[in-house]
Design an enzyme around this catalytic site. Structure first.
Site, PDB file in Angstrom:
ATOM      1  N   THR A  11       0.828  -1.203   0.000  1.00  0.00           N
ATOM      2  CA  THR A  11       0.000   0.000   0.000  1.00  0.00           C
ATOM      3  C   THR A  11       0.865   1.256   0.000  1.00  0.00           C
ATOM      4  O   THR A  11       0.355   2.368   0.085  1.00  0.00           O
ATOM      5  CB  THR A  11      -0.920   0.007   1.235  1.00  0.00           C
ATOM      6  OG1 THR A  11      -0.114  -0.117   2.411  1.00  0.00           O
ATOM      7  CG2 THR A  11      -1.898  -1.147   1.184  1.00  0.00           C
ATOM      8  N   SER A 252       5.689   7.392  10.630  1.00  0.00           N
ATOM      9  CA  SER A 252       4.596   6.816   9.855  1.00  0.00           C
ATOM     10  C   SER A 252       4.852   6.975   8.371  1.00  0.00           C
ATOM     11  O   SER A 252       5.364   8.005   7.913  1.00  0.00           O
ATOM     12  CB  SER A 252       3.271   7.509  10.222  1.00  0.00           C
ATOM     13  OG  SER A 252       2.251   7.136   9.330  1.00  0.00           O
ATOM     14  N   LYS A 253       4.447   5.953   7.608  1.00  0.00           N
ATOM     15  CA  LYS A 253       4.588   6.023   6.151  1.00  0.00           C
ATOM     16  C   LYS A 253       3.624   7.042   5.553  1.00  0.00           C
ATOM     17  O   LYS A 253       3.715   7.373   4.374  1.00  0.00           O
ATOM     18  CB  LYS A 253       4.353   4.649   5.523  1.00  0.00           C
ATOM     19  CG  LYS A 253       2.991   4.046   5.770  1.00  0.00           C
ATOM     20  CD  LYS A 253       2.924   2.643   5.192  1.00  0.00           C
ATOM     21  CE  LYS A 253       1.585   1.969   5.485  1.00  0.00           C
ATOM     22  NZ  LYS A 253       1.565   0.579   4.969  1.00  0.00           N
ATOM     23  N   ARG A 254       2.709   7.557   6.376  1.00  0.00           N
ATOM     24  CA  ARG A 254       1.759   8.558   5.891  1.00  0.00           C
ATOM     25  C   ARG A 254       2.307   9.972   5.966  1.00  0.00           C
ATOM     26  O   ARG A 254       1.631  10.928   5.590  1.00  0.00           O
ATOM     27  CB  ARG A 254       0.458   8.458   6.695  1.00  0.00           C
ATOM     28  CG  ARG A 254      -0.260   7.118   6.518  1.00  0.00           C
ATOM     29  CD  ARG A 254      -1.551   7.065   7.338  1.00  0.00           C
ATOM     30  NE  ARG A 254      -2.245   5.802   7.140  1.00  0.00           N
ATOM     31  CZ  ARG A 254      -2.013   4.701   7.840  1.00  0.00           C
ATOM     32  NH1 ARG A 254      -1.101   4.733   8.805  1.00  0.00           N
ATOM     33  NH2 ARG A 254      -2.681   3.579   7.608  1.00  0.00           N
TER      34      ARG A 254
END
Length: 555
Positions: A11, A252-254
């Site tokens: 994702t 976070s990858k966000r």
């Protein structure tokens, strides 16, 4: 035999937290002579991005983390993409349905939201109400025919507490009834993460599940599934501590998508159509992304950031690669996040990490992703790297960022690396030497450098004098250039920088380059003189005054 696995979902790109998980699993397998498996958990069809699997594979290989089984390597337990294992999951879901350990559900998302709101209003934790009589396959068929959502839930045993024996945290107990019935098969027919990982861990004979602390809450439900399916003894669990950012909060990858959304919203009169075009997405996709409704592929985010001139935080492994970090640095640094060798060692090559690694030394306390420390690690790894290996890393880096220096041969690149002794990153080396590989017309002048160096303190007059002396030189060597510049500084009774900096701005456009003596010698006499002439013409044209006027104004 020890069997570990890393099971990323595609994702997004491999972010540093995922890389640490992969590294620890790989280290433990190598330390014990076991097997390390790469498995792609791609059952979330809506959130998967097209480039993520390839980038994860490339990033792991760049780090030197090789898998014994998995995509491109093969193995006895394939396929290693969960989307290709549906028949396996269907078989086990049918087993649970037949044994009345799971049941069909026909709730719509709206109905579930209403139930959650009701629980919230009653100040209760939401728990799905299990039906007294489980629907059968015929009921599910009729529900589908009516267009209703059909999922399968696991009937979690509610009569006794669940205990997770964790290597890091000891025994963690979950009270009876704390874990409600959860979905194991979605409406699209794909299994959920919690179900697929249990089946795969069993079939792939995984002995140790080493993962982030955030997965601890998933473990009791997974253990209940493991028991319901009759799989026998659980694997050993080790839930690693959280890594927090030096800016606060969990890494976070966000962070990159969040940063580009913030940048877009902060800009006024932004042309969204052009931004969408830059990101190779439609305007509708861009608007949905800005509103947080959908995700877009990471290359789109990078392209939009470049279009806007927005800086994004380094969070994915590929970000650190493109910022000029060495893989040895990243492995060393990540290996010490939530683990220590039991002594004061910090700079550790991978063979030392393997030799020292032990799950008993995983720490409970949060670990800090200290970027200044990472930079110090990289400086040291550049210093100690064998010449040929560092050269290859530099070549790979130049190719990845499409630097004009990629055309240089190994001899010249090795010389540049040697000149840049003490560099913190490969990006520093490239930045200092880039001017050598540009055409004269491609030099871009930094306005601050021009104003500070050329338009003050006789900068242009000094540059003109330097130009005349360089033109008169017969031996255009590094030593001859140094002798000339030092003599001129002494003659004018100024520091060397007052003579060297105007020359540096003229040939580079900035105040950052290799040693000025090396810079001029490597650029060559013809290009050096041409760039000085171009600079003098440009400054005169831009300022609209003669050199004499500029010099007087500078005084």
């Amino acid at each position: 035999m020890v069997v570990t696995r890393f099971a990323p979902s595609p994702t997004g790109y491999l972010h540093v937290g995922g890389a640490r998980t992969a590294l620890f699993n790989w280290l433990w397998a190598r330390r014990t002579g076991g097997t390390f498996i790469l498995r792609i958990e791609d059952t979330d069809q809506k959130r998967n991005t097209p480039t993520a699997i390839r980038q994860v594979i490339d990033d792991l290989r760049w780090l030197g983390i090789q898998w014994d089984e998995g995509p491109e390597a093969g193995g006895p337990n394939g396929p290693y993409l969960q989307s290709q294992r549906r028949d396996i999951y269907d078989k086990h879901i049918k087993q649970l349905l037949d044994e009345k350990k799971a049941y069909y559900c026909f709730d719509t998302p709206e109905e579930l939201d209403a139930l959650r709101r009701q629980a919230q209003n009653q100040k209760k934790a939401f728990s799905y109400r299990r039906p007294e009589d489980f629907p059968d396959a015929e009921d599910a068929k009729k529900a589908r025919a009516k267009g209703r959502s059909v999922t399968v839930r696991f009937a979690v045993p509610q009569d006794e507490p669940m205990v997770v024996a964790d290597i890091v945290r000891g025994e963690v107990t979950f009270a009876a009834g704390e874990i409600g019935d959860f979905i194991i098969q979605k409406n699209d027919g794909f299994p959920t993460y919690n179900f697929a990982c249990v089946v795969d861990d069993y079939l792939m004979k995984v002995t140790h599940v080493i993962r982030g602390q955030e997965h601890l809450m998933n473990t009791p439900g997974q253990q209940a599934l493991w028991k319901a399916l009759g799989f026998g003894d659980f694997p050993k669990y080790a839930h690693m501590s959280v890594t927090v950012s030096d800016t606060g909060g969990k890494l976070s990858k966000r962070e990159r998508p969040k940063a580009i959304r913030k940048a877009i919203k902060a800009m006024q009169d932004i042309d969204l159509e052009k931004l969408a075009e830059a990101g190779s997405i439609s305007l509708e996709e861009l608007e949905a992304f800005i509103n947080g409704k959908t995700a877009v592929d990471m290359p789109c985010i990078d392209a939009m950031a470049k279009h806007l001139g927005a800086a994004l935080p380094e969070i994915n492994i590929v970000d650190f690669f493109k910022s000029g970090y060495l893989p040895e640095t990243m492995v060393n640094f990540l290996g010490l996040l939530g683990w220590n060798p039991g002594d004061n060692r910090e700079i550790m090559p991978v063979d030392e990490l393997i030799e020292s690694f032990d799950l008993s030394r995983l720490t409970k306390a949060n670990s800090l992703f200290d970027r200044q420390k990472l930079l110090a690690f990289n400086t040291e790894h550049i210093r100690i790297a064998p010449g040929e290996k560092l050269l290859q890393h530099f070549k790979d880096y130049l190719k990845a960022i499409e630097s004009p220096a990629v055309s240089a041969d190994s001899r010249l690149l090795s010389k540049i690396i040697k000149i840049c002794e003490g560099a913190r990153t490969l990006a520093d080396i490239e930045r200092k030497s880039r001017f050598l590989f540009l055409d004269n017309s491609q030099i871009k002048y930094d306005d601050k450098a021009v104003k500070k160096v050329l338009l003050k303190n006789d900068g242009l007059a000094v540059l003109t004098t330097v130009r005349d002396k360089l033109a008169a030189m017969e031996q255009f060597t590094e030593q001859a250039i140094e002798d000339m510049l030092r003599c001129l500084a002494e003659e004018k009774q100024v520091g060397l920088g007052k003579v060297a900096q105007p020359l540096r701005v003229a040939i580079c456009g900035t105040t950052i380059s290799l040693s000025i003596f090396n810079s001029v010698e490597m650029l060559g006499k013809e290009k050096t003189l041409a760039r000085i002439d171009n600079t003098l013409k440009k400054v005169k044209k831009d300022t609209g005054c003669s050199m004499l006027d500029t010099r007087k104004n500078g005084e």
